[in-house]
Motif scaffolding. Structure first.
Motif, short mmCIF file in Angstrom:
data_model
loop_
_atom_site.label_atom_id
_atom_site.label_comp_id
_atom_site.label_asym_id
_atom_site.label_seq_id
_atom_site.Cartn_x
_atom_site.Cartn_y
_atom_site.Cartn_z
N GLN A 144 0.93 -1.37 -0.11
CA GLN A 144 0.09 -0.05 -0.27
C GLN A 144 0.89 1.31 0.11
O GLN A 144 0.61 2.04 -0.54
N GLN A 145 1.94 1.25 0.72
CA GLN A 145 2.83 2.47 0.74
C GLN A 145 3.66 2.49 -0.50
O GLN A 145 3.40 3.63 -1.10
N LEU A 146 4.12 1.57 -1.35
CA LEU A 146 4.66 1.75 -2.71
C LEU A 146 3.51 2.10 -3.61
O LEU A 146 3.78 3.16 -4.40
N MET A 148 1.20 4.20 -2.87
CA MET A 148 0.95 5.73 -2.60
C MET A 148 2.22 6.64 -3.29
O MET A 148 2.07 7.30 -3.60
N ASP A 149 3.36 6.10 -2.89
CA ASP A 149 4.67 6.56 -3.53
C ASP A 149 4.51 6.60 -5.00
O ASP A 149 4.95 7.75 -5.45
#
Lengths: 324, 324
Positions: A144-146, A148-149
């Motif tokens: 999920q972080q990737l 968003m990144d």
């Protein structure tokens, strides 16, 4: 072997029977709410399926299966906040109905609840099962972080994209299968092969989703065809097209991406035309096929009754609309 | 027995050595950041203390102790979002520095990390330890929800307030002590008595904090005296005053609470005067003493070396500035 529908209905029953604390209702009502929105219950069904494939009793796996569903819905509750999504499965999202703070906190409680449910396994399996669950849960956060990144970056490579979808969606499929296999009595080696099957299948399925968004039959796809193109979503197709396009094609593609106001139909047609010229569909289908092949090779290597492997092949074929 | 300072420095070292994944750095950098802000590391130190009290090796408990610290900081990261707090320990908060979404997601990852760390116990303790941790974690979520609920309500009863602070702050103290005791080899009955000691002590400590906010020595208290009065925080003192006040006192108290613009010093003086007239300080001190007594009674009942009980009594006396 039970039919997928039977497994899904076992999950549905377990969801209905889930005994949440009564208080504070402000914390637990959103939990009941998001779980009641339904969905295909595919991930917990995979856990039950894996358990049964190795000769286990699905009833012994119903709490861990429910744990997977509660965990999945925790990620949806928090993702909806991060994506500012007003709707989930056609219903108002938790943070829209009860506020952001409740969305955060009820989600946190769901993550803890999922651990409580996952622990309902025999003592000798507890550590192995939780190790898989921890790794899976952390992977989903990383994915999920990737994702968003990537939204903030202009350039993303295909390999980075594949790693993102592996983490964001596939590790949970693999994790559900592996936990189910362990509960069903599988050897660790077979459980890991089944994990690989799920992970590769998940990536293939996501690539298919990227393809169908552009080339799917509008009547069957269920979403707006071209939705990813309209929103500039960095799918496998767009990322690969940006890598391959040169000269006027590159300029045109960049222009469509930069344009703030446009006619949806016109943009979808123009970008699709560039994809066609670059053979993006064929490349994407090759990539999808390659992951499907890896999934089936992992499956072939599992020490399992041939009839049970065939069951999984049929299941995978149902998910993937393959050409050959 | 190791001195509290030694235990705190063991935690500090464990925090420094914590081996977080390198990628995505956008997910894990906020985790390192919040853990680096320091704090008294009281909760994990209590876990180590409990382990040592029952004859255990503190090194065998350092990962679970770190788990408690990571969990506590997860709650701080999410609470800061919910409270819209710009600063934590004098430094900019995670969501202010990296955005709300990262604050949510890094917090989620920390909760998973805390389970990974908590699992570093011997197999025969795994289920018991995680059962305590699950119950503790869910209790903390419930306490935070009650705290948010109370902000929206005009009337809160003293018993509801006590239940809220029990969940929000005390169960984690009790949980840390119980887990440490189990790792140290305590019988379940003794571990539960130690839990009760921690829970009651935590409530007494929170009540003392409520009292010191109004009646503390400004030089020693470390916060603005009267801060709770200025912000209408529903502390034990305000809740009890609202229950006891009648006639003109009630009108005056209600007016101060409703007033949007006021002189801080004037409001603090006026509300303190009403508290004084109602003997609120004495009542609050009685309540605090009652919980401290319960804590010491639980401690007395534990099957433990007298010298070790005395160590805990001294620790508690250091926390509570008691009159008698």
């Amino acid at each position: 072997m039970k039919h997928l529908k039977e497994l899904q209905s076992i999950i549905g029953e377990a969801v209905n029977k889930l005994d949440l604390p009564a208080n504070p209702d402000t914390l637990y009502e959103p939990v009941s709410y998001i779980l009641s929105l339904g969905g295909k219950r595919m991930r917990p069904a995979l856990l039950l399926m894996a358990c049964e494939l190795f000769g286990g009793d699905v009833n012994a796996a119903s709490s861990p299966a429910l744990a997977i569903e509660v965990f999945h819905n925790f990620t949806l509750m928090h993702d909806d906040i991060m994506d500012n999504a007003p709707l989930r499965r056609g219903k108002i999202t938790v943070h829209e109905r009860w506020g952001h703070n409740t969305g955060i906190l009820s989600g946190d409680a769901m993550l803890v609840l999922s651990y409580q449910l996952m622990m309902k396994v025999e003592d000798h399996l507890l550590r192995e099962v939780l190790d898989v669950f921890n790794k899976t849960a952390l992977g989903v956060c990383e994915g999920q972080q990737l994702d968003m990144d990537f939204e903030q970056r202009t350039e993303v490579h295909v390999d980075e994209y594949l790693e993102m979808i592996r983490l964001k969606t596939s590790v949970l499929l693999g994790g559900a299968l592996k936990i189910g296999a362990l509960i069903g009595g599988a050897e660790m080696q077979d459980a890991e092969l089944l994990y690989n099957f799920g992970e590769y299948l998940g990536i293939a399925f996501q690539l298919q989703d990227d393809i169908l968004d552009v080339y799917g039959d509008p009547d069957k796809f269920g979403k707006q065809v071209g939705g990813d193109i309209i929103s500039n979503k960095k799918t496998w197709l767009l990322i690969r097209a940006l890598e391959l396009a040169v000269g006027s094609q590159k300029t045109e593609l960049d222009n469509w991406i930069a344009l703030k106001e446009f006619d949806n139909t016109e943009k979808v047609a123009a970008v699709t035309k560039i994809y066609d010229e670059l053979n993006i569909r064929q490349f994407a289908e090759q990539a999808m096929e390659a992951f499907a092949d890896k999934a089936f090779m992992a499956l072939d290597a599992i020490n399992l009754l041939e009839a049970h492997k065939q069951y999984l092949r049929n299941f995978a074929d149902g998910l993937l609309v393959r050409e050959n």
